[in-house]
Motif scaffolding. Structure first.
Motif, PDB file in Angstrom:
ATOM      1  N   PRO A  78      23.063   5.987  11.544  1.00 38.80           N
ATOM      2  CA  PRO A  78      22.501   4.643  11.554  1.00 38.80           C
ATOM      3  C   PRO A  78      21.403   4.539  12.598  1.00 38.80           C
ATOM      4  O   PRO A  78      21.455   5.192  13.624  1.00 38.80           O
ATOM      5  CB  PRO A  78      23.689   3.772  11.943  1.00 38.80           C
ATOM      6  N   ARG A  79      20.436   3.746  12.332  1.00 41.24           N
ATOM      7  CA  ARG A  79      19.377   3.545  13.310  1.00 41.24           C
ATOM      8  C   ARG A  79      18.768   2.164  13.083  1.00 41.24           C
ATOM      9  O   ARG A  79      18.885   1.598  11.998  1.00 41.24           O
ATOM     10  CB  ARG A  79      18.311   4.627  13.186  1.00 41.24           C
ATOM     11  N   ALA A  80      18.143   1.664  14.126  1.00 42.53           N
ATOM     12  CA  ALA A  80      17.563   0.330  14.020  1.00 42.53           C
ATOM     13  C   ALA A  80      16.411   0.349  13.037  1.00 42.53           C
ATOM     14  O   ALA A  80      15.709   1.334  12.915  1.00 42.53           O
ATOM     15  CB  ALA A  80      17.049  -0.113  15.387  1.00 42.53           C
ATOM     16  N   PHE A  81      16.257  -0.716  12.346  1.00 45.45           N
ATOM     17  CA  PHE A  81      15.107  -0.813  11.447  1.00 45.45           C
ATOM     18  C   PHE A  81      14.759  -2.278  11.292  1.00 45.45           C
ATOM     19  O   PHE A  81      15.541  -3.168  11.637  1.00 45.45           O
ATOM     20  CB  PHE A  81      15.408  -0.175  10.090  1.00 45.45           C
ATOM     21  N   ASN A  82      13.580  -2.539  10.796  1.00 49.95           N
ATOM     22  CA  ASN A  82      13.222  -3.902  10.440  1.00 49.95           C
ATOM     23  C   ASN A  82      12.307  -3.854   9.228  1.00 49.95           C
ATOM     24  O   ASN A  82      12.021  -2.782   8.694  1.00 49.95           O
ATOM     25  CB  ASN A  82      12.584  -4.638  11.622  1.00 49.95           C
ATOM     26  N   ALA A  83      11.869  -5.019   8.786  1.00 48.97           N
ATOM     27  CA  ALA A  83      11.079  -5.075   7.544  1.00 48.97           C
ATOM     28  C   ALA A  83       9.615  -5.375   7.827  1.00 48.97           C
ATOM     29  O   ALA A  83       8.883  -5.767   6.928  1.00 48.97           O
ATOM     30  CB  ALA A  83      11.675  -6.120   6.601  1.00 48.97           C
ATOM     31  N   GLU A  84       9.230  -5.166   9.087  1.00 47.41           N
ATOM     32  CA  GLU A  84       7.823  -5.460   9.381  1.00 47.41           C
ATOM     33  C   GLU A  84       6.895  -4.472   8.677  1.00 47.41           C
ATOM     34  O   GLU A  84       7.284  -3.341   8.410  1.00 47.41           O
ATOM     35  CB  GLU A  84       7.598  -5.422  10.900  1.00 47.41           C
ATOM     36  N   PHE A  85       5.691  -4.948   8.391  1.00 52.83           N
ATOM     37  CA  PHE A  85       4.793  -4.073   7.639  1.00 52.83           C
ATOM     38  C   PHE A  85       3.347  -4.282   8.077  1.00 52.83           C
ATOM     39  O   PHE A  85       3.029  -5.241   8.779  1.00 52.83           O
ATOM     40  CB  PHE A  85       4.918  -4.324   6.128  1.00 52.83           C
ATOM     41  N   ASN A  86       2.503  -3.390   7.666  1.00 51.15           N
ATOM     42  CA  ASN A  86       1.073  -3.486   7.941  1.00 51.15           C
ATOM     43  C   ASN A  86       0.321  -3.792   6.656  1.00 51.15           C
ATOM     44  O   ASN A  86       0.773  -3.438   5.574  1.00 51.15           O
ATOM     45  CB  ASN A  86       0.541  -2.168   8.503  1.00 51.15           C
ATOM     46  N   ALA A  87      -0.816  -4.433   6.811  1.00 51.10           N
ATOM     47  CA  ALA A  87      -1.650  -4.758   5.654  1.00 51.10           C
ATOM     48  C   ALA A  87      -3.067  -4.281   5.911  1.00 51.10           C
ATOM     49  O   ALA A  87      -3.575  -4.377   7.010  1.00 51.10           O
ATOM     50  CB  ALA A  87      -1.642  -6.259   5.420  1.00 51.10           C
ATOM     51  N   ILE A  88      -3.666  -3.756   4.877  1.00 51.18           N
ATOM     52  CA  ILE A  88      -5.056  -3.312   4.973  1.00 51.18           C
ATOM     53  C   ILE A  88      -5.840  -3.912   3.825  1.00 51.18           C
ATOM     54  O   ILE A  88      -5.405  -3.835   2.681  1.00 51.18           O
ATOM     55  CB  ILE A  88      -5.170  -1.785   4.815  1.00 51.18           C
ATOM     56  N   GLN A  89      -6.966  -4.486   4.155  1.00 46.38           N
ATOM     57  CA  GLN A  89      -7.871  -4.902   3.087  1.00 46.38           C
ATOM     58  C   GLN A  89      -8.638  -3.657   2.650  1.00 46.38           C
ATOM     59  O   GLN A  89      -9.351  -3.040   3.430  1.00 46.38           O
ATOM     60  CB  GLN A  89      -8.834  -5.979   3.579  1.00 46.38           C
ATOM     61  N   VAL A  90      -8.468  -3.266   1.384  1.00 49.27           N
ATOM     62  CA  VAL A  90      -8.993  -1.980   0.923  1.00 49.27           C
ATOM     63  C   VAL A  90     -10.522  -1.979   0.913  1.00 49.27           C
ATOM     64  O   VAL A  90     -11.161  -1.064   1.415  1.00 49.27           O
ATOM     65  CB  VAL A  90      -8.437  -1.631  -0.467  1.00 49.27           C
ATOM     66  N   ASN A  91     -11.106  -3.005   0.313  1.00 49.36           N
ATOM     67  CA  ASN A  91     -12.570  -3.115   0.296  1.00 49.36           C
ATOM     68  C   ASN A  91     -12.966  -4.447   0.907  1.00 49.36           C
ATOM     69  O   ASN A  91     -12.181  -5.387   0.892  1.00 49.36           O
ATOM     70  CB  ASN A  91     -13.107  -3.073  -1.136  1.00 49.36           C
ATOM     71  N   GLU A  92     -14.204  -4.508   1.355  1.00 53.88           N
ATOM     72  CA  GLU A  92     -14.659  -5.778   1.907  1.00 53.88           C
ATOM     73  C   GLU A  92     -15.047  -6.758   0.815  1.00 53.88           C
ATOM     74  O   GLU A  92     -15.062  -7.956   1.016  1.00 53.88           O
ATOM     75  CB  GLU A  92     -15.862  -5.536   2.818  1.00 53.88           C
ATOM     76  N   ASP A  93     -15.394  -6.222  -0.348  1.00 57.16           N
ATOM     77  CA  ASP A  93     -15.923  -7.132  -1.363  1.00 57.16           C
ATOM     78  C   ASP A  93     -14.927  -7.504  -2.454  1.00 57.16           C
ATOM     79  O   ASP A  93     -15.293  -8.066  -3.476  1.00 57.16           O
ATOM     80  CB  ASP A  93     -17.218  -6.576  -1.959  1.00 57.16           C
ATOM     81  N   ASP A  94     -13.657  -7.153  -2.282  1.00 53.13           N
ATOM     82  CA  ASP A  94     -12.669  -7.774  -3.163  1.00 53.13           C
ATOM     83  C   ASP A  94     -11.420  -8.083  -2.347  1.00 53.13           C
ATOM     84  O   ASP A  94     -11.390  -7.840  -1.142  1.00 53.13           O
ATOM     85  CB  ASP A  94     -12.379  -6.931  -4.412  1.00 53.13           C
ATOM     86  N   LEU A  95     -10.420  -8.638  -3.004  1.00 56.79           N
ATOM     87  CA  LEU A  95      -9.255  -9.113  -2.254  1.00 56.79           C
ATOM     88  C   LEU A  95      -8.062  -8.184  -2.440  1.00 56.79           C
ATOM     89  O   LEU A  95      -6.922  -8.600  -2.452  1.00 56.79           O
ATOM     90  CB  LEU A  95      -8.908 -10.539  -2.694  1.00 56.79           C
ATOM     91  N   LYS A  96      -8.348  -6.898  -2.617  1.00 53.49           N
ATOM     92  CA  LYS A  96      -7.268  -5.931  -2.786  1.00 53.49           C
ATOM     93  C   LYS A  96      -6.712  -5.523  -1.422  1.00 53.49           C
ATOM     94  O   LYS A  96      -7.457  -5.143  -0.533  1.00 53.49           O
ATOM     95  CB  LYS A  96      -7.767  -4.701  -3.534  1.00 53.49           C
ATOM     96  N   PHE A  97      -5.410  -5.614  -1.308  1.00 52.26           N
ATOM     97  CA  PHE A  97      -4.742  -5.245  -0.063  1.00 52.26           C
ATOM     98  C   PHE A  97      -3.727  -4.154  -0.316  1.00 52.26           C
ATOM     99  O   PHE A  97      -3.164  -4.053  -1.397  1.00 52.26           O
ATOM    100  CB  PHE A  97      -4.022  -6.470   0.546  1.00 52.26           C
ATOM    101  N   PHE A  98      -3.526  -3.350   0.694  1.00 46.21           N
ATOM    102  CA  PHE A  98      -2.531  -2.280   0.637  1.00 46.21           C
ATOM    103  C   PHE A  98      -1.512  -2.568   1.740  1.00 46.21           C
ATOM    104  O   PHE A  98      -1.883  -2.833   2.870  1.00 46.21           O
ATOM    105  CB  PHE A  98      -3.232  -0.936   0.873  1.00 46.21           C
ATOM    106  N   PHE A  99      -0.240  -2.561   1.372  1.00 45.05           N
ATOM    107  CA  PHE A  99       0.811  -2.884   2.340  1.00 45.05           C
ATOM    108  C   PHE A  99       1.726  -1.680   2.533  1.00 45.05           C
ATOM    109  O   PHE A  99       2.108  -1.031   1.556  1.00 45.05           O
ATOM    110  CB  PHE A  99       1.647  -4.057   1.824  1.00 45.05           C
ATOM    111  N   PHE A 100       2.074  -1.400   3.786  1.00 46.94           N
ATOM    112  CA  PHE A 100       3.036  -0.329   4.025  1.00 46.94           C
ATOM    113  C   PHE A 100       3.961  -0.710   5.174  1.00 46.94           C
ATOM    114  O   PHE A 100       3.535  -1.313   6.142  1.00 46.94           O
ATOM    115  CB  PHE A 100       2.343   1.011   4.277  1.00 46.94           C
TER     116      PHE A 100
END
Lengths: 381, 184
Positions: A207-229
């Protein structure tokens, strides 16, 4: 005949003049030096791979990171995510773990008898270490699409390559942004070495500590596509909800928002013991505003380039003010309010003489950020 | 002991790849001013030039393992900087496929003489003020010394477009020189 000769002479003289101009400019400018803003180095330095820098990819909370460091970070998280993902889904020890992860797992097994209930720091830090090792090695591999090919042709000579990870991750990461999703595929293709196979697949993961926090990246500047990990990519299952809708159940997810604004992204993570964690974050999704100014206007009645109109070429901004000054820095035009353009006349509506003027334009992007830009404008009639 | 020994460009590059901060900064300081002037020539404004400058240096450091040592490191960084500028401009600009200009206005001896008498700073100022549309081609052709065919390939336009853009740049120069001589 005579006409032909004249034309040829004309062509030749044009050519010679071109060479002459080139020589003048090339001689005087190819070695020309300009002053450099002393603040620029800091920005460059922060993006460079450093020897022994142990920065990890994980960032607290759902934070939108900037483009340059992002793909490196995302790549390292993914590289681990995918290798551990296979470990988890197959329900057995990984057959192709790279060294640091392997060591981490061994140390976990060793510690199992000692302390089961406490958070296994060694485990987490080992993962972090391996992630930073990838980061160092990949510094030179993360590239823009146009040079991705060249990168692959040149074997990496990075002396920092001692983790043995770079060979796998480079396949998945080199090239460009799209290549990042190939990470899974390369995990599949990894070669099994007998000495890496360990017994004890029946042991449950500690067992180990974990949480559900994540990072977001806007893939391109000219559209609203985001990548989450997620920050903890080694858990049992993931569920992404975007604006209340189920978006995906993979470790990572991509989503293109239909509209600009603040959107709610929620991640639910379940670990091996069935414990669940939820994290919700507001993601601000906006298109990049760009203020584009003309450099010439010709208000001569032909309806072409009659106005200096910043709104015409700009993207995703609202123009707020426009000032034009002449070569003597005298204000010749100022507009605020609804009609923000300039037709080449002065403040009294009198046509100004052809010359180079200087425009100062202020606009606001959809986030509300002020963008200001200045440009020389040639007025010709 | 090694203090008096001048590091070769290749050694400098290796130290940069190893992540040696002092060497990275040294290489940067050595070339920053020239690279900034290149960026200023291609960019529409100082802000854009600084963006290209930072991107270019980051790329150069990230890819330094591709530097073979066959030429000076400065030339190699310069190549990356010019490429970064082109990509930046290409990403931000739709190229107009204009028709060939048949009878291009040529600069006469007087114009060329005027150019010859200008200082590097004044020429720099001219190039910076040149409209973006043909500034790129002018830079690549006149200063970097590329042929129109090479420029066409780099920019993804036809050879004719490259030539046309250069004609326009020349016409623009002529106009500027006329203005200067009138006001002088």
């Amino acid at each position: 005949m005579a006409e032909e000769t004249t034309r040829n002479n004309f062509k030749n003289s044009v050519k010679n003049t071109d060479q002459h101009i080139s020589e003048i400019f090339s001689n005087k400018l190819s070695g020309f030096e300009s002053d450099v803003n002393p603040n620029l180095w800091a920005g460059i330095e922060s993006a460079l791979p450093q020897a022994g820098a142990g920065t990890t990819a994980a960032v607290t909370g759902a934070k939108i990171l900037t483009a340059k460091t992002i793909w490196i970070a995302a790549a390292s998280v993914l590289a681990i995510a995918t290798s551990v993902y296979f470990f988890v889904t197959n329900g057995e020890l990984p057959t192709t773990q790279s060294k640091p992860v392997q060591e981490a797992l061994e140390s976990n097994l060793a510690k199992k008898d000692e302390e089961v209930s406490t958070v296994n720091q060694a485990d987490i830090s080992s993962h972090s270490n391996s992630s930073s090792a990838i980061e160092e090695n990949n510094g030179s591999l993360v590239s823009t699409p146009e040079t991705g090919k060249a990168q692959n042709e040149n074997p990496s000579v990075s002396p920092a390559n001692d983790a043995g990870i770079v060979d796998h991750s480079s396949d998945g990461v080199s090239g460009s942004k799209p290549g990042i999703n190939d990470g899974k595929k390369t995990s599949d293709e990894q070669v099994t070495t007998p000495d890496m196979i360990r017994g004890g697949s029946q042991l449950p993961p500690p067992p180990r500590a974990f949480n559900a926090e994540f990072n977001a990246i806007q893939v391109n500047e000219d559209d609203l596509k985001f990548f989450f990990f997620p920050q903890f990519p080694e858990e049992q299952s993931y569920q992404w909800e975007i604006d209340g809708q189920l978006s995906g159940t993979d470790i990572t997810t991509s989503f293109t928002f239909a509209e600009e604004g603040t959107h709610e992204v929620k991640l639910i993570v379940l670990n091996h013991r069935g414990e669940s964690k939820t994290f919700t974050s507001e993601i601000e999704a906006y298109l990049e505003g760009e203020l584009v100014l003309q450099t010439i206007i010709t208000p001569n009645g032909d309806d072409k380039n009659s106005f200096f109109n910043p709104a015409a070429l700009s993207k995703n901004v609202a123009i707020e003010s426009l000032r034009i000054v002449d070569a003597n820095n005298q204000l010749v035009h100022e507009s605020t309010g609804a009609l923000l353009n300039w037709d080449g006349t002065d403040r009294f509506g009198e046509p100004l003489p052809p010359a180079t003027y200087f425009a100062d334009v202020s606009a606001r992007d959809h986030r509300g950020k002020v963008i200001r830009k200045q440009e020389f404008v040639t007025l010709r009639r | 002991m090694t203090l008096n020994v001048q590091m070769t460009d290749l050694e400098l590059a290796h130290a940069c790849i190893e992540g040696r901060k002092d060497t990275q900064k040294k290489v940067y300081a050595q070339h920053a001013r020239l690279m900034m002037s290149i960026c200023l020539r291609y960019a529409r404004n100082r802000q854009e030039a600084e963006d290209i400058f930072q991107d270019g240096f980051i790329k150069a450091f990230e890819r330094m393992n591709q530097y073979s040592g066959s030429g000076p490191l400065g030339g190699w960084i310069r190549m990356i900087m010019v490429n970064t500028a082109i990509n930046h401009i290409r990403a931000n600009q739709k190229w107009k496929h204009t028709e060939d200009i048949e009878a291009a206005e040529k600069l006469d001896g007087e114009d060329v003489g005027a150019l010859e008498n200008m200082s590097a700073g004044e020429l720099m100022d001219l190039v910076q003020r040149m409209p973006t549309g043909y500034k790129t081609v002018f830079n690549l052709f006149a200063i970097e010394g590329f042929a129109h065919k090479e420029i066409a390939e780099q920019l993804g336009v036809t050879e004719n477009t490259s030539k046309t853009q250069f004609f326009k740049a020349r016409r623009w120069l002529k106009k500027q020189l006329e203005t200067i001589s009138r006001t002088a």
